[in-house]
Design a protein around this motif. Structure first.
Motif, PDB file in Angstrom:
ATOM      1  N   LEU A  80       2.904  -2.282   0.702  1.00  0.00           N
ATOM      2  CA  LEU A  80       3.435  -3.497   0.078  1.00  0.00           C
ATOM      3  C   LEU A  80       3.505  -4.622   1.104  1.00  0.00           C
ATOM      4  O   LEU A  80       3.963  -4.414   2.222  1.00  0.00           O
ATOM      5  CB  LEU A  80       4.836  -3.247  -0.478  1.00  0.00           C
ATOM      6  N   TRP A  81       3.062  -5.786   0.698  1.00  0.00           N
ATOM      7  CA  TRP A  81       3.215  -6.993   1.516  1.00  0.00           C
ATOM      8  C   TRP A  81       3.699  -8.109   0.612  1.00  0.00           C
ATOM      9  O   TRP A  81       3.058  -8.429  -0.389  1.00  0.00           O
ATOM     10  CB  TRP A  81       1.885  -7.370   2.188  1.00  0.00           C
ATOM     11  N   LEU A  82       4.862  -8.663   0.927  1.00  0.00           N
ATOM     12  CA  LEU A  82       5.470  -9.709   0.103  1.00  0.00           C
ATOM     13  C   LEU A  82       5.646  -9.236  -1.338  1.00  0.00           C
ATOM     14  O   LEU A  82       5.514 -10.007  -2.290  1.00  0.00           O
ATOM     15  CB  LEU A  82       4.644 -11.001   0.146  1.00  0.00           C
ATOM     16  N   GLY A 116      -6.444   8.628 -13.105  1.00  0.00           N
ATOM     17  CA  GLY A 116      -6.058   7.896 -11.911  1.00  0.00           C
ATOM     18  C   GLY A 116      -4.564   7.805 -11.701  1.00  0.00           C
ATOM     19  O   GLY A 116      -3.775   7.870 -12.648  1.00  0.00           O
ATOM     20  N   GLY A 117      -4.186   7.663 -10.431  1.00  0.00           N
ATOM     21  CA  GLY A 117      -2.791   7.478 -10.052  1.00  0.00           C
ATOM     22  C   GLY A 117      -2.697   6.534  -8.864  1.00  0.00           C
ATOM     23  O   GLY A 117      -3.714   6.059  -8.347  1.00  0.00           O
ATOM     24  N   VAL A 118      -1.454   6.270  -8.421  1.00  0.00           N
ATOM     25  CA  VAL A 118      -1.251   5.311  -7.338  1.00  0.00           C
ATOM     26  C   VAL A 118      -0.129   5.792  -6.423  1.00  0.00           C
ATOM     27  O   VAL A 118       0.855   6.381  -6.882  1.00  0.00           O
ATOM     28  CB  VAL A 118      -0.935   3.910  -7.910  1.00  0.00           C
ATOM     29  N   VAL A 119      -0.312   5.553  -5.121  1.00  0.00           N
ATOM     30  CA  VAL A 119       0.685   5.863  -4.103  1.00  0.00           C
ATOM     31  C   VAL A 119       1.009   4.587  -3.346  1.00  0.00           C
ATOM     32  O   VAL A 119       0.092   3.859  -2.931  1.00  0.00           O
ATOM     33  CB  VAL A 119       0.167   6.936  -3.115  1.00  0.00           C
ATOM     34  N   ILE A 120       2.315   4.296  -3.177  1.00  0.00           N
ATOM     35  CA  ILE A 120       2.741   3.020  -2.588  1.00  0.00           C
ATOM     36  C   ILE A 120       3.842   3.264  -1.566  1.00  0.00           C
ATOM     37  O   ILE A 120       4.759   4.050  -1.813  1.00  0.00           O
ATOM     38  CB  ILE A 120       3.265   2.075  -3.686  1.00  0.00           C
ATOM     39  N   ALA A 127       7.359  -1.999  -5.454  1.00  0.00           N
ATOM     40  CA  ALA A 127       6.565  -0.802  -5.744  1.00  0.00           C
ATOM     41  C   ALA A 127       6.195  -0.703  -7.219  1.00  0.00           C
ATOM     42  O   ALA A 127       5.038  -0.414  -7.557  1.00  0.00           O
ATOM     43  CB  ALA A 127       7.315   0.445  -5.300  1.00  0.00           C
ATOM     44  N   LYS A 128       7.147  -0.922  -8.108  1.00  0.00           N
ATOM     45  CA  LYS A 128       6.856  -0.776  -9.529  1.00  0.00           C
ATOM     46  C   LYS A 128       5.911  -1.873 -10.018  1.00  0.00           C
ATOM     47  O   LYS A 128       5.044  -1.629 -10.868  1.00  0.00           O
ATOM     48  CB  LYS A 128       8.161  -0.767 -10.330  1.00  0.00           C
ATOM     49  N   HIS A 129       6.074  -3.060  -9.467  1.00  0.00           N
ATOM     50  CA  HIS A 129       5.162  -4.157  -9.822  1.00  0.00           C
ATOM     51  C   HIS A 129       3.737  -3.830  -9.382  1.00  0.00           C
ATOM     52  O   HIS A 129       2.777  -3.999 -10.144  1.00  0.00           O
ATOM     53  CB  HIS A 129       5.636  -5.448  -9.162  1.00  0.00           C
ATOM     54  N   ALA A 130       3.593  -3.343  -8.150  1.00  0.00           N
ATOM     55  CA  ALA A 130       2.268  -3.007  -7.645  1.00  0.00           C
ATOM     56  C   ALA A 130       1.667  -1.850  -8.438  1.00  0.00           C
ATOM     57  O   ALA A 130       0.466  -1.847  -8.752  1.00  0.00           O
ATOM     58  CB  ALA A 130       2.347  -2.656  -6.162  1.00  0.00           C
ATOM     59  N   ALA A 131       2.486  -0.853  -8.768  1.00  0.00           N
ATOM     60  CA  ALA A 131       1.999   0.283  -9.552  1.00  0.00           C
ATOM     61  C   ALA A 131       1.501  -0.177 -10.919  1.00  0.00           C
ATOM     62  O   ALA A 131       0.453   0.266 -11.392  1.00  0.00           O
ATOM     63  CB  ALA A 131       3.098   1.326  -9.712  1.00  0.00           C
ATOM     64  N   ALA A 132       2.263  -1.062 -11.546  1.00  0.00           N
ATOM     65  CA  ALA A 132       1.861  -1.567 -12.860  1.00  0.00           C
ATOM     66  C   ALA A 132       0.511  -2.276 -12.781  1.00  0.00           C
ATOM     67  O   ALA A 132      -0.348  -2.115 -13.661  1.00  0.00           O
ATOM     68  CB  ALA A 132       2.925  -2.512 -13.410  1.00  0.00           C
ATOM     69  N   SER A 133       0.315  -3.044 -11.721  1.00  0.00           N
ATOM     70  CA  SER A 133      -0.937  -3.777 -11.552  1.00  0.00           C
ATOM     71  C   SER A 133      -2.116  -2.827 -11.379  1.00  0.00           C
ATOM     72  O   SER A 133      -3.161  -2.971 -12.032  1.00  0.00           O
ATOM     73  CB  SER A 133      -0.826  -4.702 -10.342  1.00  0.00           C
ATOM     74  N   VAL A 134      -1.960  -1.839 -10.511  1.00  0.00           N
ATOM     75  CA  VAL A 134      -3.043  -0.887 -10.254  1.00  0.00           C
ATOM     76  C   VAL A 134      -3.332  -0.048 -11.489  1.00  0.00           C
ATOM     77  O   VAL A 134      -4.495   0.106 -11.904  1.00  0.00           O
ATOM     78  CB  VAL A 134      -2.697   0.027  -9.063  1.00  0.00           C
ATOM     79  N   LEU A 135      -2.302   0.479 -12.121  1.00  0.00           N
ATOM     80  CA  LEU A 135      -2.518   1.389 -13.247  1.00  0.00           C
ATOM     81  C   LEU A 135      -3.057   0.662 -14.471  1.00  0.00           C
ATOM     82  O   LEU A 135      -3.851   1.225 -15.238  1.00  0.00           O
ATOM     83  CB  LEU A 135      -1.231   2.139 -13.573  1.00  0.00           C
ATOM     84  N   TYR A 136      -2.658  -0.604 -14.672  1.00  0.00           N
ATOM     85  CA  TYR A 136      -3.273  -1.362 -15.759  1.00  0.00           C
ATOM     86  C   TYR A 136      -4.756  -1.575 -15.467  1.00  0.00           C
ATOM     87  O   TYR A 136      -5.608  -1.448 -16.369  1.00  0.00           O
ATOM     88  CB  TYR A 136      -2.596  -2.722 -15.962  1.00  0.00           C
ATOM     89  N   ALA A 151       3.626   7.327  -7.398  1.00  0.00           N
ATOM     90  CA  ALA A 151       4.492   7.868  -6.357  1.00  0.00           C
ATOM     91  C   ALA A 151       4.736   6.763  -5.334  1.00  0.00           C
ATOM     92  O   ALA A 151       3.783   6.130  -4.874  1.00  0.00           O
ATOM     93  CB  ALA A 151       3.842   9.073  -5.691  1.00  0.00           C
ATOM     94  N   TYR A 152       6.011   6.531  -4.999  1.00  0.00           N
ATOM     95  CA  TYR A 152       6.269   5.436  -4.064  1.00  0.00           C
ATOM     96  C   TYR A 152       7.496   5.710  -3.209  1.00  0.00           C
ATOM     97  O   TYR A 152       8.369   6.509  -3.551  1.00  0.00           O
ATOM     98  CB  TYR A 152       6.452   4.116  -4.814  1.00  0.00           C
ATOM     99  N   TRP A 153       7.527   5.020  -2.076  1.00  0.00           N
ATOM    100  CA  TRP A 153       8.689   5.033  -1.185  1.00  0.00           C
ATOM    101  C   TRP A 153       8.856   3.623  -0.646  1.00  0.00           C
ATOM    102  O   TRP A 153       7.895   3.013  -0.162  1.00  0.00           O
ATOM    103  CB  TRP A 153       8.498   6.000  -0.019  1.00  0.00           C
ATOM    104  N   VAL A 154      10.071   3.084  -0.728  1.00  0.00           N
ATOM    105  CA  VAL A 154      10.370   1.796  -0.103  1.00  0.00           C
ATOM    106  C   VAL A 154      11.672   1.908   0.673  1.00  0.00           C
ATOM    107  O   VAL A 154      12.611   2.572   0.252  1.00  0.00           O
ATOM    108  CB  VAL A 154      10.475   0.644  -1.130  1.00  0.00           C
TER     109      VAL A 154
END
Length: 205
Positions: A80-82, A116-120, A127-136, A151-154
């Motif tokens: 994540l950046w910004l 497909g899935g996403v790791v952040i 994290a949830k915003h980025a996941a939504a973007s990738v998965l859409y 799957a994410y960690w912040v």
């Protein structure tokens, strides 16, 4: 079956990747389930900007795209950046979109019957915003998105340690989601191997 991890860290493979460290939790499940895995650090390659499967002039995306085409499972990982996914993650989604006009033998999107899935990872929100973007993006081009495949960690907001330095592997929520993601991806990939999506109503011809 094959699983491909597209690591969109801004760091090349000579540096540790927090996102890769979290993905290892899922990779262990893939290995146990007999799924062949491969990880590609996109920062190691010269990937041109564009929305085609080959932009020419030394573009190294086509070799990566061949790996995507051979995979049953595609997992995109991003820091994540910004509060956003990385610029390389955006580039990867754009290049995947560039191949969405290609079709399989039934005339469907080439991405049909892939999951497909996403790791952040990051030390700030998003994290949830980025996941939504990738998965859409995955769903839009034809990659199936099973339940609970983010799957994410912040860490705490602002500068600070990320997943590796903060011992994120001890976080049951993050590691548990990575394992759930892996199991669900394998389950749905097996379904499509035995029962691919019928061509009725979804060909591109």
């Amino acid at each position: 079956m094959k699983a491909l991890f597209l690591n969109c860290s801004l760091k090349t493979s000579d540096e540790p990747s927090n996102t890769d460290a979290l993905y290892k939790e899922a990779e262990a499940i893939f290995d146990k389930e007999g799924v062949e895995t491969e990880s590609v650090r996109l920062a190691d390659y010269k990937i041109a900007y564009g929305i085609s499967d080959d932009e020419g002039n030394g573009d190294e995306w086509p070799a990566i795209f061949e790996k995507v085409k051979a995979a049953d499972i595609v997992v995109l990982g991003t820091p994540l950046w910004l509060g956003e996914k990385s610029s390389i993650a955006t580039l990867a989604i754009e290049r995947l979109y560039g191949g969405s006009g290609l079709t399989n033998d039934l005339g469907q999107s080439l991405y049909y019957n892939k999951v497909g899935g996403v790791v952040i990872t990051g030390n700030e929100d998003g994290a949830k915003h980025a996941a939504a973007s990738v998965l859409y993006g995955f769903s839009h081009i034809g990659i199936t998105v099973p339940p609970n495949v983010d799957a994410y960690w912040v860490g705490e907001a602002g500068p600070g340690d990320s997943y590796i330095e903060a011992n994120g592997q001890k976080n049951d929520f993050a590691t548990g989601h990575a394992k759930t993601m892996a199991h669900n991806l394998v389950h749905f990939a097996r379904i499509f191997c035995d029962n691919p999506i019928p061509a009725k109503g979804n060909t591109m011809e």
